[in-house]
Scaffold this motif. Sequence first.
Motif, short mmCIF file in Angstrom:
data_model
loop_
_atom_site.label_atom_id
_atom_site.label_comp_id
_atom_site.label_asym_id
_atom_site.label_seq_id
_atom_site.Cartn_x
_atom_site.Cartn_y
_atom_site.Cartn_z
N GLN A 27 -47.14 14.81 -4.13
CA GLN A 27 -46.57 15.28 -3.13
C GLN A 27 -45.00 15.35 -3.17
O GLN A 27 -44.56 14.55 -3.80
CB GLN A 27 -46.73 14.48 -1.64
N LEU A 28 -44.35 16.46 -2.66
CA LEU A 28 -42.92 16.93 -2.92
C LEU A 28 -42.45 16.97 -1.57
O LEU A 28 -42.81 17.72 -0.82
CB LEU A 28 -42.85 17.84 -3.86
N VAL A 29 -41.07 16.47 -1.47
CA VAL A 29 -40.05 16.71 -0.42
C VAL A 29 -38.94 17.06 -0.83
O VAL A 29 -38.13 16.26 -1.51
CB VAL A 29 -40.40 15.53 0.61
N GLU A 30 -38.17 18.15 -0.39
CA GLU A 30 -36.96 18.63 -0.87
C GLU A 30 -36.01 18.30 0.23
O GLU A 30 -36.29 18.11 1.57
CB GLU A 30 -36.92 20.19 -0.95
N SER A 31 -34.82 18.18 -0.14
CA SER A 31 -33.58 17.88 0.83
C SER A 31 -32.30 18.21 0.14
O SER A 31 -32.20 18.38 -0.96
CB SER A 31 -33.56 16.15 1.09
N GLY A 32 -31.31 18.29 0.84
CA GLY A 32 -29.94 18.50 0.31
C GLY A 32 -29.77 20.11 0.65
O GLY A 32 -28.32 20.47 0.29
N GLY A 33 -30.47 21.01 1.25
CA GLY A 33 -29.98 22.23 1.40
C GLY A 33 -28.95 22.28 2.61
O GLY A 33 -28.82 21.25 3.34
N GLY A 34 -28.56 23.33 2.83
CA GLY A 34 -27.35 23.67 3.97
C GLY A 34 -26.80 24.94 3.76
O GLY A 34 -27.04 25.93 2.82
N LEU A 35 -25.64 24.86 4.53
CA LEU A 35 -24.43 26.04 4.35
C LEU A 35 -23.36 25.56 3.52
O LEU A 35 -22.92 24.63 3.38
CB LEU A 35 -24.19 26.18 5.60
N ALA A 36 -23.12 26.52 2.53
CA ALA A 36 -21.94 26.34 1.50
C ALA A 36 -21.06 27.86 1.68
O ALA A 36 -21.64 28.83 1.96
CB ALA A 36 -22.23 25.93 0.37
N GLN A 37 -19.93 27.37 1.25
CA GLN A 37 -19.15 28.52 0.95
C GLN A 37 -19.23 28.98 -0.39
O GLN A 37 -19.57 28.39 -1.50
CB GLN A 37 -17.78 28.54 1.36
N THR A 38 -18.81 30.68 -0.36
CA THR A 38 -18.73 31.00 -2.00
C THR A 38 -17.93 30.11 -2.90
O THR A 38 -16.59 30.01 -2.37
CB THR A 38 -18.25 32.28 -1.73
N GLY A 39 -18.27 29.82 -4.21
CA GLY A 39 -17.64 28.80 -4.70
C GLY A 39 -17.83 27.35 -4.61
O GLY A 39 -17.30 26.80 -5.47
N GLY A 40 -18.60 27.18 -3.68
CA GLY A 40 -18.78 25.69 -3.31
C GLY A 40 -19.94 25.23 -3.99
O GLY A 40 -20.61 25.74 -4.98
N SER A 41 -20.49 23.84 -3.76
CA SER A 41 -21.48 23.20 -4.47
C SER A 41 -22.60 22.59 -3.33
O SER A 41 -22.24 22.23 -2.39
CB SER A 41 -20.72 22.09 -5.24
N LEU A 42 -23.75 22.58 -3.69
CA LEU A 42 -24.75 21.60 -3.20
C LEU A 42 -25.50 20.87 -4.22
O LEU A 42 -25.77 21.64 -5.23
CB LEU A 42 -25.53 22.74 -2.12
N ARG A 43 -26.16 19.93 -3.84
CA ARG A 43 -26.91 18.97 -4.70
C ARG A 43 -28.49 19.11 -3.93
O ARG A 43 -28.57 18.39 -2.91
CB ARG A 43 -26.63 17.85 -4.88
N LEU A 44 -29.41 19.54 -4.64
CA LEU A 44 -30.82 19.52 -3.96
C LEU A 44 -31.55 18.16 -4.48
O LEU A 44 -31.40 18.08 -5.82
CB LEU A 44 -31.67 20.77 -4.33
N SER A 45 -32.35 17.59 -3.64
CA SER A 45 -33.23 16.54 -4.33
C SER A 45 -34.82 17.01 -4.13
O SER A 45 -34.95 17.34 -2.91
CB SER A 45 -33.03 15.37 -3.70
N CYS A 46 -35.42 16.63 -5.07
CA CYS A 46 -36.95 16.52 -4.63
C CYS A 46 -37.59 15.13 -5.00
O CYS A 46 -37.74 14.80 -5.94
CB CYS A 46 -37.64 17.49 -5.53
N ALA A 47 -38.23 14.58 -3.96
CA ALA A 47 -38.77 13.31 -3.74
C ALA A 47 -40.05 13.38 -4.12
O ALA A 47 -40.80 14.13 -3.46
CB ALA A 47 -38.47 12.56 -2.73
N ALA A 48 -40.77 12.81 -5.06
CA ALA A 48 -42.20 12.93 -5.63
C ALA A 48 -42.89 11.52 -5.10
O ALA A 48 -42.27 10.52 -5.18
CB ALA A 48 -42.35 13.32 -6.98
N SER A 49 -44.25 11.58 -4.80
CA SER A 49 -45.13 10.62 -4.42
C SER A 49 -46.46 10.88 -4.55
O SER A 49 -46.86 12.14 -4.67
CB SER A 49 -44.75 10.20 -2.85
#
Length: 124
Positions: free
Chosen positions: A3-25
């Motif tokens: 089973q997989l659950v993503e997190s870390g999405g959201g709103l960013a500006q051009t040139g910005g950064s985000l980090r997504l995570s995917c937790a497995a169980s």
Amino acid sequence: QVQLVESGGGLAQTGGSLRLSCAASGGTFSRNAMGWFRQAPGKEREHVASINSSGGSTYYADAVKGRFTISRDNVKNTMYLQMNSLKPEDTAVYYCAARNSIYLRTASREYNSWGQGTQVTVSS
């Protein structure tokens, strides 16, 4: 089946950064090759990045090469996608996926388990 659950999405500006995570169980994460895919409105789901079970081999779509980094922690049963230099065209729902093999692939049909997705929106 993992089973997989993503997190870390959201709103960013051009040139910005985000980090997504995917937790497995519920499975043997260290034996699963993993991938990130994304789907923008009105478009087909596309491959973003893949990683083999050990983390020693990765593959990126041309659109994200040099900007995104896929990684995994087999102790924490978690996969990551570090997204830098974001562009408006990166806006999409991002999905993580696992396949019942140690070898990475880029085709979505090769993956057996999927998360619910996390929205990434990049403003111009």
